[in-house]
Write an enzyme that holds these catalytic residues in place. Structure first.
Site, PDB file in Angstrom:
ATOM      1  N   ASP A   1       7.197 -12.993   1.000  1.00 39.08           N
ATOM      2  CA  ASP A   1       6.050 -13.896   0.972  1.00 39.08           C
ATOM      3  C   ASP A   1       4.832 -13.226   1.608  1.00 39.08           C
ATOM      4  O   ASP A   1       4.955 -12.550   2.640  1.00 39.08           O
ATOM      5  CB  ASP A   1       6.417 -15.171   1.731  1.00 39.08           C
TER       6      ASP A   1
ATOM      7  N   GLU B   1       4.897 -10.256  -2.799  1.00 35.61           N
ATOM      8  CA  GLU B   1       3.760 -11.089  -3.159  1.00 35.61           C
ATOM      9  C   GLU B   1       2.531 -10.405  -2.551  1.00 35.61           C
ATOM     10  O   GLU B   1       2.223 -10.574  -1.381  1.00 35.61           O
ATOM     11  CB  GLU B   1       3.908 -12.510  -2.621  1.00 35.61           C
TER      12      GLU B   1
END
Length: 549
Positions: free
Chosen positions: A227, A277
Site C-alpha cells: 500500500d 502501489e
C-alpha cells in the site's frame, strides 16, 4: 462471434487444478482482487469473510485466474476499511482466524491459485500497541521515535508542525493530550487521523516489517501488494509543501527499504513477489521501483486513468512499455480497484477519464449499457496486452458504481473528512451479488435490488453474460502462448482503431479494438477466437474488440 460454450451449472464443480506455473509466473498472471468485506459472506452476518472466500474458490478456479490479491484481513478498528492495522500478525475476528487464513492458503494452492496479501507499511492504526505506547511514553521517548511526533508551531504549539494535508482532506497532523492532561505534540497522518505514519528512519520499524514479511511467507503467502509504496520515506526536515515535488513521497531512501525486502523474498523458494502501489507520474522515477532487486511489478494507474479514446490508449500503452523496458519489468493492466469508480460507470459517461488525485466524480449520468459494452471491449484489450492483468471483484459481473448510498450508511473516511463533498469509495465496495443469499440477508453496505439480475447464479446460466465472456476470455488467454509471453507489434490501422499482434513461436493472435464512430471491416483471418460483441458481415462494430487467429 464465437460459438457459445456449453451452458454451465450455476456453481459448476471445479476442474482439475492447473499444473504449476513456470518461473516468473507473475509476468503474465491473471490476478483477481478480493476486498474481503464485500466478496462473500460465509456466516450470514452481512460481512464478507475467509469462510466465504474458501467456499468460492471453485468459482475463482472456474473463472480462470492464476492468483488472488486479498485486501487487508488484519485486526483493525476499520477507520479506513482495514487499512488501519492494529496487529500485522493476525486476522480480524470479523473475517475469521489465523488458522482459517492458513487453511485458505492451503486450499487455494491446491486449486492452483496463488495468494497475494496486502501489507500497509506507511502507517498503522492508532490502536496499534506501538502507537499507544508512544502516546503514553511522552516527548523524546524511543516509542515516539517510531512515528513522526513533533512540537507544534505558534506561541503555544497550537499550530501543526507544517502545512501538509491529509490525502482524505484536512490537516495531516493531529495533536495528542499528554499524560498530565495538557495539549502536547502533534503526529503525522498522511491519511485518516486514526492512521499514524511510521518513521522509516527508525531501525526498529525496518526490522519489524522484515519480521512481518517472514511471518506470512512462512505460512505460504505468495507475495505482497504494498500500500502507498512510495510514501514510506519522508524528507526528515518536514518542510512546508509550497508546490513542486512532495516531501512525503518518492524520496530516494525508499529504494533501500525495497532492496532489503527483496533479499527477504529471495530466501524463499516459492517465488513470492511484490506489487507496488506507486503513484509517481515521472516515468524514470517510476521505473526505479522495478529494478531487478526491488519490486516485481507496480500498478499502472495512467492506463486506468485513460479515457476511452484510441489515441489516448495507444499513448499510454506505448509509454507503459517504454518505462518498463529499461529495467526488464512486466507491465500491469487494470481497469478498476477498491479505490476507484467502477469502469462500467466511467465508460458510460461523456468524460470517460479518471482522476486519481482524490477528486471522485459522482452524480454524472451514465449510460450503463454503453459502459458495459465498452467494459467488455476493454477487458479483451487488457488481456491481450503483454504483462499481467488484474480483475477487481465484480468486473466479471459488469457491476456499476453505486452512488445513492444514504449518508448515514457511508463508511469511507474520505466522505467524512471532506464534509461530504467527496462521496468516497463505498460505491465500488458494495458486496457482490451471488444469487443464493437469503431473502432477508443483511449487507454491510446496501446491495441494490437490480443487482439480482447480475448475480453470479443468473450469469452462470447465460454463456453470453459478462461472466460467461470473462470465463471464455481468460481461458483463451491462458491457452495462447502468444498472449502469455509473445512479442508485441502495432499493426497499421485507420483512425479510431487499435490493432496489434502478439506472436510467439508457431502462434499469433491479433487484437482489434474499435473506438471509431462506426463499424470497421475485419482484416483477413482464419478464425475469430472471441469478440466482445456481435460481429456480423465481416465488420467490427463500434466499442467492440476481437481476437483473431
Amino acid at each position: 462471434m464465437q460459438t457459445p460454450e456449453a451452458r454451465p451449472e450455476a456453481f459448476p464443480a471445479a476442474s482439475e487444478p492447473p499444473s504449476p506455473a513456470p518461473s516468473d509466473w507473475w509476468r503474465s498472471a491473471a490476478i483477481y482482487q478480493i476486498y474481503p468485506r464485500s466478496f462473500a459472506d460465509g456466516n450470514g452476518d452481512g460481512i464478507g469473510d475467509l469462510a466465504g472466500i474458501r467456499a468460492r474458490l471453485p468459482y475463482l478456479r472456474r473463472l480462470g485466474v492464476d492468483a488472488v490479491w486479498i485486501s487487508p484481513w488484519y485486526p483493525s478498528p476499520m477507520a479506513d476499511g482495514g487499512y488501519d492495522i492494529a496487529d500485522y500478525r493476525d486476522i480480524d475476528p470479523v473475517f475469521g482466524t489465523l488458522a482459517e487464513a492458513e487453511a485458505l492458503l492451503s486450499e487455494a494452492h491446491d486449486a492452483g491459485i496463488r495468494v497475494i496479501v496486502d501489507i500497509v507499511p506507511n502507517h498503522c492504526s492508532d490502536r496499534h500497541p506501538w502507537f499507544r505506547a508512544a502516546v503514553e511514553a511522552g516527548p523524546g521517548s524511543p516509542e515516539r521515535a517510531r512515528f513522526w511526533f513533533r512540537p507544534g508551531r505558534g506561541e503555544h504549539g497550537e499550530l501543526p508542525p507544517n502545512n501538509w494535508q491529509s490525502a482524505f482532506g484536512g490537516p495531516g497532523w493531529r495533536r495528542v493530550t499528554e499524560a498530565d492532561g495538557t495539549p502536547g505534540e502533534w503526529y503525522l497522518h498522511r491519511f485518516a487521523p486514526e492512521q499514524p505514519d511510521f518513521n522509516w528512519e527508525n531501525p526498529e520499524v525496518r526490522a519489524e516489517f522484515e519480521s512481518i514479511l517472514r511471518f506470512w511467507l512462512d505460512r505460504g503467502v505468495d507475495g505482497f501488494r504494498i500500500d502507498v509504496a512510495d510514501n514510506l520515506v519522508k524528507d526528515p526536515e518536514l518542510p512546508d509543501h509550497e508546490g513542486g515535488p512532495v516531501p512525503w513521497a518518492d524520496q530516494d531512501g525508499v529504494h533501500d527499504i525495497y532492496r532489503a525486502w527483496h533479499k527477504v523474498l529471495d530466501s524463499y523458494a516459492h517465488e513470492p513477489v511484490f506489487v507496488g502501489e506507486v503513484w509517481t507520474s515521472d516515468p524514470e522515477r517510476f521505473a526505479r521501483y522495478l529494478r531487478p532487486d526491488e519490486l516485481h511489478t507496480a500498478f499502472n494507474f495512467p492506463f486506468l486513468q485513460s479515457p476511452w479514446d484510441a489515441t489516448a490508449l495507444r499513448t499510454v500503452i506505448d509509454s507503459t512499455r517504454a518505462e518498463h523496458a529499461p529495467v526488464g519489468a512486466a507491465a500491469t493492466w487494470v481497469l478498476s480497484n477498491h479505490d476507484t469508480t467502477r469502469h462500467v460507470t466511467r465508460y458510460g459517461r461523456p468524460d470517460t477519464s479518471y482522476a486519481l488525485d482524490g477528486r471522485r466524480v459522482h452524480g454524472v449520468p451514465a449510460d450503463l449499457g454503453l459502459g458495459r459494452r465498452r467494459a467488455r471491449a476493454a477487458a479483451l484489450l487488457t488481456m491481450a496486452l503483454p504483462g499481467c492483468v488484474y480483475v477487481y471483484q465484480g468486473d466479471e459481473l459488469g457491476l456499476e458504481e453505486i452512488e445513492d448510498i444514504p449518508p448515514e450508511l457511508r463508511q469511507d473516511p474520505a466522505f467524512f473528512q471532506s464534509g461530504g463533498e467527496d462521496l468516497g469509495r463505498d460505491g465500488c465496495r458494495v458486496p457482490l451479488p451471488w444469487g443464493d443469499e437469503a431473502p432477508d440477508a443483511r449487507s454491510w453496505l446496501p446491495r441494490p435490488a437490480e443487482w439480482a439480475a447480475r448475480s453470479v447464479r443468473v450469469q452462470s446460466a447465460d454463456p453470453d453474460s459478462m461472466l460467461g465472456f470473462y470465463r471464455r476470455a481468460l481461458a483463451l488467454r491462458s491457452a495462447q502462448p502468444a498472449l502469455l509471453d509473445g512479442g508485441f507489434t502495432w499493426l497499421p490501422a485507420r483512425p479510431g482503431l487499435l490493432a496489434f499482434a502478439r506472436t510467439a513461436a508457431g502462434s499469433s493472435v491479433r487484437c482489434l479494438v474499435n473506438l471509431a464512430d462506426g463499424p470497421v471491416p475485419l482484416p483477413e483471418h482464419t478464425e475469430v477466437l472471441i469478440a466482445s460483441g456481435l460481429v456480423e458481415n465481416g465488420a467490427l462494430p463500434r466499442d467492440t474488440a476481437v481476437w483473431l487467429r
